[in-house]
Design a protein around this motif. Structure first.
Motif, PDB file in Angstrom:
ATOM      1  N   LEU A  73       5.275   3.964 -24.915  1.00  0.00           N
ATOM      2  CA  LEU A  73       5.520   4.273 -26.331  1.00  0.00           C
ATOM      3  C   LEU A  73       6.625   3.416 -26.929  1.00  0.00           C
ATOM      4  O   LEU A  73       7.440   3.871 -27.743  1.00  0.00           O
ATOM      5  N   GLY A  74       6.682   2.174 -26.478  1.00  0.00           N
ATOM      6  CA  GLY A  74       7.670   1.254 -27.015  1.00  0.00           C
ATOM      7  C   GLY A  74       9.035   1.336 -26.372  1.00  0.00           C
ATOM      8  O   GLY A  74       9.947   0.606 -26.757  1.00  0.00           O
ATOM      9  N   PHE A  75       9.196   2.206 -25.403  1.00  0.00           N
ATOM     10  CA  PHE A  75      10.476   2.371 -24.715  1.00  0.00           C
ATOM     11  C   PHE A  75      10.321   1.990 -23.239  1.00  0.00           C
ATOM     12  O   PHE A  75       9.221   2.009 -22.695  1.00  0.00           O
ATOM     13  N   GLY A  76      11.416   1.670 -22.613  1.00  0.00           N
ATOM     14  CA  GLY A  76      11.386   1.346 -21.199  1.00  0.00           C
ATOM     15  C   GLY A  76      10.866   2.526 -20.385  1.00  0.00           C
ATOM     16  O   GLY A  76      11.419   3.626 -20.457  1.00  0.00           O
ATOM     17  N   ALA A  77       9.800   2.308 -19.628  1.00  0.00           N
ATOM     18  CA  ALA A  77       9.182   3.398 -18.873  1.00  0.00           C
ATOM     19  C   ALA A  77      10.153   4.009 -17.880  1.00  0.00           C
ATOM     20  O   ALA A  77      10.172   5.225 -17.677  1.00  0.00           O
ATOM     21  N   SER A  78      10.970   3.184 -17.260  1.00  0.00           N
ATOM     22  CA  SER A  78      11.899   3.699 -16.268  1.00  0.00           C
ATOM     23  C   SER A  78      12.900   4.658 -16.897  1.00  0.00           C
ATOM     24  O   SER A  78      13.109   5.773 -16.410  1.00  0.00           O
ATOM     25  N   ASN A  79      13.507   4.250 -18.028  1.00  0.00           N
ATOM     26  CA  ASN A  79      14.495   5.108 -18.677  1.00  0.00           C
ATOM     27  C   ASN A  79      13.863   6.414 -19.155  1.00  0.00           C
ATOM     28  O   ASN A  79      14.448   7.501 -19.000  1.00  0.00           O
TER      29      ASN A  79
END
Length: 356
Positions: A73-79
Motif C-alpha cells: 500500500l505504498g509503504f515499506g512492507a517490513s515496517n
C-alpha cells in the motif's frame, strides 16, 4: 464494610451504611458454563498474541529492506508488518488480562475508610492478608489454561526484541575483521606507526619546539588531511567522521620530571609532551578543560577528572577507566608522530573491553 468474610472486620465504622444496593453477581460467577467460556476467550486472546509474535519473526525474515524494499500500500512492507504484528502481540496480551479481570477474578465490593498517613500495624497485616487473598482469588493457581497461555504469550513477546538486536549491526570483532577502511571497529583507530600528529582544523604538523610548558593542543591524525595526486582526500565522508572522532587527541606539555609513566610507558612521552584520547571514558564527551598547575583534565559533561601526568588515571567523577594514551615519538624532521595505535579502545567502556 465488606461481603468477604475473610477480610478483618473493624471494631467501629465512623459512617453508617448509606443504603448501597445489593451486589449484582456476574454471569460467570453463577454459571459454570459461562465461566469456562470466558476462560477459553482469555486463552484465545493470549494465543493470538503468540500468533502475532510468530508472524513478526516471519515478516522480519521474509520482507526485503534497503535500496529495493518490498512495498505494501505504498509503504515499506517490513515496517508495516513489524509494527502491526508487534502491536497486535502486545494488544492481545492486554485484552486478555482485561477480560480475565472483568470475568474471572473474584468480584467483591469493599469500602476502605480513611486513616492516618501511617497505617497501623493491624492495617499492614490486613493489607498483606488482602494481597495474599487477591492472589488466591485471581484463580491463577486453579486455572492452568489461562496461566500457561499467559506465560507463553509474555515469554514469546520478548522474541521480537531479541530479533531486532540483529539490526544493531555486527559485533566489534566482526567489524574489525570485515573492515574495508582504516581504523574500522571499536577496538581500532586510524593511528599507525609514524603517522604525524597535526593540529585540529588546520592540519599543520607539530614540532616539540612549538609547545611551551603548560600548552594544551587539540590534535588529529595527519591521515584525515591527506590527499591523492589529483588533490582528492584519501579519507572522506562517513569514514572521515569516524576517523576524526576516534582519533582526536589532547596534547599537553609539562615538565618531564612531573610525568609518572605507567609500566611499559617510559618512552611514550617526548620532552614532557604527552598525548591522550580526547574522548571521555564515561559517556564519550570531548574533553579540553585543563587545570594547568595540576595537569588535571576535566570533562565538562559530568566532571570526570583525569591526571595527565599519571597515565590519565581517574582522580574524580563517574568515569571508571583512565584515558587511553597514545605513544609519541619524533620523526627525522622533528615532528611529533605516533609510535602505534592506541593500545586500548578509546571512548566509553563496553562489555567486551579489557578492564586493564
Amino acid at each position: 464494610m465488606s461481603d468477604n468474610p475473610n477480610l478483618p472486620a473493624r471494631e467501629e465504622e465512623p459512617l453508617a451504611n448509606p443504603g448501597l444496593p445489593a451486589h449484582q453477581w456476574r454471569p460467570t460467577d453463577v454459571d459454570p458454563a459461562k465461566e469456562r467460556r470466558a476462560e477459553r476467550q482469555v486463552s484465545t486472546l493470549f494465543g493470538l498474541s503468540i500468533v502475532c509474535v510468530v508472524l513478526f519473526v516471519a515478516a522480519y525474515v521474509i520482507f526485503e529492506i534497503g535500496d529495493t524494499p518490498d512495498v505494501i500500500l505504498g509503504f515499506g512492507a517490513s515496517n508495516v508488518t513489524l509494527g502491526l504484528t508487534l502491536g497486535g502481540a502486545l494488544l492481545f496480551i492486554g485484552l486478555g488480562i482485561i477480560q480475565w479481570a472483568r470475568k474471572l477474578m473474584s468480584d467483591h465490593e469493599i469500602v476502605e475508610m480513611r486513616h492516618p498517613a501511617r497505617s497501623s500495624d493491624e492495617d499492614r497485616e490486613a493489607t498483606v492478608a488482602v494481597l495474599q487473598q487477591g492472589l488466591e482469588e485471581s484463580g491463577i493457581g486453579r486455572r492452568p489454561l489461562v496461566r500457561n497461555s499467559l506465560l507463553a504469550a509474555v515469554a514469546l513477546v520478548l522474541a521480537p526484541f531479541v530479533v531486532l538486536l540483529r539490526d544493531l549491526g555486527p559485533t566489534p570483532n566482526q567489524v574489525a575483521n570485515d573492515a574495508d577502511y582504516p581504523g574500522a571497529g571499536i577496538k581500532n583507530t586510524i593511528w599507525t606507526n609514524g603517522m604525524r600528529v597535526v593540529r585540529d582544523v588546520i592540519g599543520t604538523p607539530i614540532k616539540v619546539s612549538d609547545l611551551e610548558i603548560g600548552d594544551l593542543v587539540n590534535a588529529e591524525p595527519a591521515a584525515i588531511f591527506e590527499v591523492d595526486d589529483e588533490g582528492e582526500p584519501l579519507v572522506e565522508g562517513v569514514t572521515l567522521q569516524i576517523a576524526k572522532s576516534k582519533g582526536a587527541l589532547i596534547l599537553l606539555r609539562m615538565e618531564p620530571d612531573d610525568i609518572i609513566p605507567g609500566p611499559g610507558r617510559e618512552n611514550w612521552s617526548v620532552d614532557g609532551i604527552v598525548a591522550y584520547s580526547k574522548i571521555c571514558t564515561h559517556v564519550g564527551c570531548p574533553i579540553s578543560l585543563n587545570e594547568r598547575t595540576t595537569h588535571h583534565l576535566l570533562c565538562p559533561c559530568h566532571q570526570s577528572t583525569f591526571d595527565l601526568a599519571d597515565s590519565g588515571k581517574v582522580v574524580f567523577g563517574p568515569a571508571a577507566r583512565a584515558l587511553p594514551q597514545l605513544p609519541l615519538a619524533v620523526d627525522q624532521e622533528g615532528y611529533l608522530v605516533a609510535q602505534s595505535d592506541f593500545t586500548e579502545p578509546v571512548g566509553p567502556s563496553f562489555w567486551e573491553r579489557d578492564s586493564q
